[in-house]
Design an enzyme around this catalytic site. Structure first.
Site, PDB file in Angstrom:
ATOM      1  N   LYS A 207      17.076 -14.021  19.018  1.00  0.00           N
ATOM      2  CA  LYS A 207      16.663 -13.078  20.051  1.00  0.00           C
ATOM      3  C   LYS A 207      17.885 -12.590  20.843  1.00  0.00           C
ATOM      4  O   LYS A 207      18.791 -12.034  20.269  1.00  0.00           O
ATOM      5  CB  LYS A 207      15.608 -13.734  20.932  1.00  0.00           C
ATOM      6  CG  LYS A 207      14.459 -14.416  20.158  1.00  0.00           C
ATOM      7  CD  LYS A 207      13.760 -13.485  19.195  1.00  0.00           C
ATOM      8  CE  LYS A 207      12.470 -14.057  18.612  1.00  0.00           C
ATOM      9  NZ  LYS A 207      12.628 -15.237  17.777  1.00  0.00           N
TER      10      LYS A 207
ATOM     11  N   ARG B 150      26.654 -28.833   4.858  1.00  0.00           N
ATOM     12  CA  ARG B 150      25.421 -29.312   5.482  1.00  0.00           C
ATOM     13  C   ARG B 150      25.727 -30.184   6.701  1.00  0.00           C
ATOM     14  O   ARG B 150      24.870 -30.395   7.570  1.00  0.00           O
ATOM     15  CB  ARG B 150      24.583 -30.086   4.453  1.00  0.00           C
ATOM     16  CG  ARG B 150      23.238 -30.577   4.970  1.00  0.00           C
ATOM     17  CD  ARG B 150      22.298 -30.933   3.821  1.00  0.00           C
ATOM     18  NE  ARG B 150      22.895 -31.816   2.850  1.00  0.00           N
ATOM     19  CZ  ARG B 150      22.981 -33.154   2.976  1.00  0.00           C
ATOM     20  NH1 ARG B 150      22.502 -33.744   4.057  1.00  0.00           N
ATOM     21  NH2 ARG B 150      23.531 -33.878   2.021  1.00  0.00           N
TER      22      ARG B 150
ATOM     23  N   TYR C 203       4.652 -20.319  22.650  1.00  0.00           N
ATOM     24  CA  TYR C 203       4.783 -19.594  21.396  1.00  0.00           C
ATOM     25  C   TYR C 203       3.837 -20.213  20.368  1.00  0.00           C
ATOM     26  O   TYR C 203       3.814 -21.436  20.176  1.00  0.00           O
ATOM     27  CB  TYR C 203       6.226 -19.661  20.923  1.00  0.00           C
ATOM     28  CG  TYR C 203       6.505 -18.957  19.618  1.00  0.00           C
ATOM     29  CD1 TYR C 203       5.956 -17.705  19.340  1.00  0.00           C
ATOM     30  CD2 TYR C 203       7.336 -19.542  18.669  1.00  0.00           C
ATOM     31  CE1 TYR C 203       6.220 -17.058  18.142  1.00  0.00           C
ATOM     32  CE2 TYR C 203       7.611 -18.900  17.471  1.00  0.00           C
ATOM     33  CZ  TYR C 203       7.043 -17.663  17.216  1.00  0.00           C
ATOM     34  OH  TYR C 203       7.301 -17.030  16.029  1.00  0.00           O
TER      35      TYR C 203
ATOM     36  N   ASP D 283      12.180 -24.725  26.189  1.00  0.00           N
ATOM     37  CA  ASP D 283      12.474 -23.540  25.389  1.00  0.00           C
ATOM     38  C   ASP D 283      12.740 -22.401  26.372  1.00  0.00           C
ATOM     39  O   ASP D 283      11.828 -21.912  27.034  1.00  0.00           O
ATOM     40  CB  ASP D 283      11.290 -23.218  24.475  1.00  0.00           C
ATOM     41  CG  ASP D 283      11.556 -22.020  23.556  1.00  0.00           C
ATOM     42  OD1 ASP D 283      12.448 -21.211  23.877  1.00  0.00           O
ATOM     43  OD2 ASP D 283      10.864 -21.883  22.537  1.00  0.00           O
TER      44      ASP D 283
END
Length: 387
Positions: free
Chosen positions: A203, A53, A106, A178
């Site tokens: 993506k 983690r 988005y 972004d």
């Protein structure tokens, strides 16, 4: 020696000796030599893995590769693009802070701001960020963060990162971009003035539709805060197997984007000349309202995304959508295969109708993500669907 983009994509973040391919380390925990070694690693006085983690060698190699492509001092990888977006917002926003976000954004980002952060006392204004006067009018004394998305999903409007950066620096606000649609191949957001740049690595960075991840790039201090608050504290870490897949995909990012963006420009030009098409949104077209900004701000072309509206509106769009064959009907983008999406009923269905229309996302809008197939095959598919 300063290395160019494609060389960095292949070699950055990986050792020059030993295994030629990035090792995949699956261990959830890592051993310590002794008590002093354990304490030093936990205190940050000594580098070395601790627990999955907190970090993993395979993930860290992927982070170094993306950081090199962005020209960033540091990068944090998270479990998804939305995990990266949440990690940034949760790290730097507190109750009473104000955010200026784009009206064309988005839908899941808008939903996160609207339904989650506003519930915890964060104030948000969605504005048309192409209008700098509108940004100035929305600014408040408590404006802590400006979120930009350029090119915007799905209508491909652009934000002037440099102009926005000047306002943020003058008023001590954080600018986050972004840049998923652009990728580091087409846009270096940090060099234009952004403080942090976010990508959905799912993506184009991964590029093969087989891995979900997100990244944030910026300076060491801010990225370390994101690691502590957005990764370790919330468990939003990227799995090593996924990091391995994404790092493999990044190696061909330049080749894929050169091909897909070249094809996208040719397809956009043909669509723009087609009387069956009412409107085409592509920043590489001279008719695009942000074309001049795109020429200044984007590198090596204009990206692989096209949005279009057909004569006949929603009904015509639905008919064309159903008739496509080479284009795959699916959400996502940046894949080696070409994809088609109807944003109003899928990716942006959660956005309030008034905001959706104000952003230019009509019921007849289709979004094309151009892959690496032959341009003539893609055009024949579109031509048949438009007929």
């Amino acid at each position: 020696m300063k290395k160019q983009f494609d060389t960095l994509a292949v070699h950055a973040g990986e050792a020059s000796d030993g295994p030629l391919d990035l090792p995949l380390v699956r261990s959830s925990a890592f051993g310590f030599a002794d008590a002093g070694d354990a304490a030093a690693r936990f205190q940050g006085a000594l580098e070395g893995p601790i627990y999955g983690r907190w970090g993993n060698p395979s993930v860290q190699a992927f982070e170094r590769k993306v950081a090199a492509l962005e020209g960033a001092p540091a990068c944090a990888a998270l479990a998804s693009g939305m995990a990266a977006i949440h990690g940034v917002l949760a790290t730097f926003l507190r109750s009473g802070a104000h955010v200026i976000a784009p009206i064309a954004v988005y839908a899941e980002t808008a939903k996160l701001l609207r339904d989650h952060f506003m519930a915890f006392g964060v104030e948000v204004d969605f504005v048309d960020q192409r209008d700098l006067d509108a940004i100035d009018a929305a600014w408040r004394e408590n404006t802590a963060l400006v979120w930009a998305e350029t090119p915007a999903n799905p209508v491909l409007t652009l934000t002037d990162i440099g102009a926005l950066s000047e306002r943020c620096r003058a008023k001590d606000a954080l600018l986050v971009v972004d840049a998923t649609f652009a990728t580091p191949y087409h846009q270096r957001s940090l060099s234009l003035g952004a403080d942090l740049v976010v990508h959905s690595a799912t993506k184009a960075l991964g590029g093969h539709g087989d891995a979900i991840g997100g990244v944030v790039c910026g300076d060491h201090e801010r990225i370390e805060l994101i690691r502590k608050r957005g990764v370790r504290a919330t468990g939003g870490m990227l799995a090593p197997d996924v990091a391995w897949l994404l790092a493999r995909g990044v190696k061909t990012l330049g080749l894929r984007m050169a091909r897909s963006s070249s094809t996208a420009l040719e397809i956009a030009r043909r669509l723009d000349d087609d009387p069956r098409v009412e409107d085409v949104h592509y920043p590489g077209l001279g008719s695009h309202p942000d074309h001049a900004l795109a020429r200044r701000q984007m590198l090596r072309g204009f990206g692989s995304l096209i949005a279009l509206e057909l004569e006949g509106g929603a009904a015509a769009g639905a008919r064309a959508y159903d008739k496509l064959d080479v284009f795959t009907r699916a959400v996502s983008l940046g894949d080696v295969r070409s994809l088609v999406t109807h944003p109003a009923s899928t990716t942006h269905a959660s956005m309030p109708g008034t905001q959706r229309l104000a952003a230019g996302i009509t019921d007849g809008l289709l979004r094309l993500s151009i892959g690496i197939e032959d341009v003539e095959d893609l055009w024949r598919d579109l031509d048949r669907a438009l007929g």
